[in-house]
Design an enzyme around this catalytic site. Sequence first.
Site, PDB file in Angstrom:
ATOM      1  CG  HIS A  55      68.483  61.265  33.591  1.00 26.77           C
ATOM      2  ND1 HIS A  55      68.659  60.023  33.018  1.00 26.77           N
ATOM      3  CD2 HIS A  55      69.736  61.677  33.924  1.00 26.77           C
ATOM      4  CE1 HIS A  55      69.943  59.709  33.017  1.00 26.77           C
ATOM      5  NE2 HIS A  55      70.613  60.710  33.546  1.00 26.77           N
TER       6      HIS A  55
ATOM      7  CG  HIS B 115      72.776  56.765  35.216  1.00 22.82           C
ATOM      8  ND1 HIS B 115      72.058  57.272  36.273  1.00 22.82           N
ATOM      9  CD2 HIS B 115      73.199  57.844  34.488  1.00 22.82           C
ATOM     10  CE1 HIS B 115      72.037  58.602  36.182  1.00 22.82           C
ATOM     11  NE2 HIS B 115      72.727  58.969  35.112  1.00 22.82           N
TER      12      HIS B 115
ATOM     13  CD  GLU C 229      74.944  57.334  29.010  1.00 17.68           C
ATOM     14  OE1 GLU C 229      75.016  58.471  28.517  1.00 17.68           O
ATOM     15  OE2 GLU C 229      75.348  57.075  30.167  1.00 17.68           O
TER      16      GLU C 229
ATOM     17  CG  ASP D  18      72.516  62.986  31.414  1.00 20.00           C
ATOM     18  OD1 ASP D  18      72.696  62.933  32.638  1.00 20.00           O
ATOM     19  OD2 ASP D  18      73.033  62.168  30.630  1.00 20.00           O
ATOM     20  CG  ASP D  19      75.398  65.583  33.111  1.00 13.47           C
ATOM     21  OD1 ASP D  19      75.541  65.832  34.316  1.00 13.47           O
ATOM     22  OD2 ASP D  19      75.300  64.423  32.661  1.00 13.47           O
TER      23      ASP D  19
END
Length: 331
Positions: free
Chosen positions: A14, A194, A197, A275-276
């Site tokens: 991810h 996704h 979340e 993730d980021d």
Amino acid sequence: MIDLIKRLPKAELHLHIEGSLEPELMFRLAKKNNVEIPYESIEDVRNAYNFTNLQTFLDIYYAGANVLINKDDFYDLTWEYILKCVENNIIHTEIFFDPQTHTSRGIPFETVITGIKEALADAKEKYGITSCIIMCFLRHLSQQEAFETLEQSFRFKEDIIGVGLDSSELGNPPSKFEAVFKKAKEEGFKLVAHAGEEADFTYIYEALDLLAIDRIDHGVQSIKSPELMKRLKEEQMPLTVCPNSNIELKVFQTYKEHNIKELLDYGLNISVNSDDPAYFKGYINQNFINLCENLPITEGDIVTLVKNSFKSSFIDNDLKNEYLAKVDEAI
């Protein structure tokens, strides 16, 4: 524990390649491509990374992506992430990219995918890192636009293993994209989305039942439904959890509130991902370290999380077994 984390080979499942755009590269590309960005310095950029929710992050994320113009930019972006993989002992990575973020600015699909795949090919040759590419649809846009993006991808099917669903979750349920996911499945793509979340656990049900996904990205809201927890455990449906992301976007206020240990102890198939990472204060090892410093995570938990990352990947069984053996060797 930190030594163990660093020593273990890992897979990352991810990771948004646009979310690995570090401020230094953002400034370099902005200058090269003569793109204005709303920051005076690298320090200004880092100071802007104080998010209150998913949308406040996405606003900056899309602004940053404007500096990516030509094939070399996407190569450089991907290569910098590969160097982080080497640092973090990631030996397999499954990278998300958002074609609509770029095609909407007039950047050809081919430019984006070519830069990414050339960097990944060089990563395999130089470091032995294996990889897959997953194309995500932006859920705040229409299903029709997702269909157009899917059509554009057909020329590059040999380079793209799957499709996913990201961007603004609230108000954009998986059901909005049921038809395009059905088409993607017919075309042979793996499916991820996704779900759960920021939005509630009903989005996870929709992703499972309407999109027929192979893997859930995030999924931390599943804990609010005992029935869903039972099902996820029975099916061993992979959940790609991103702890730093959840904290930075205020899904949980503090690390001590994060439910990853509960999900893991229940027997769910959980992996840890970044993730980021350029925006969320750390790559995969830092996510593991933060968990260990704030939750009663054991060495056995670390090993389970790492092994889950390989077991849940889209590589063939022979390579999975080879990588799992490397984990055992490291232990």
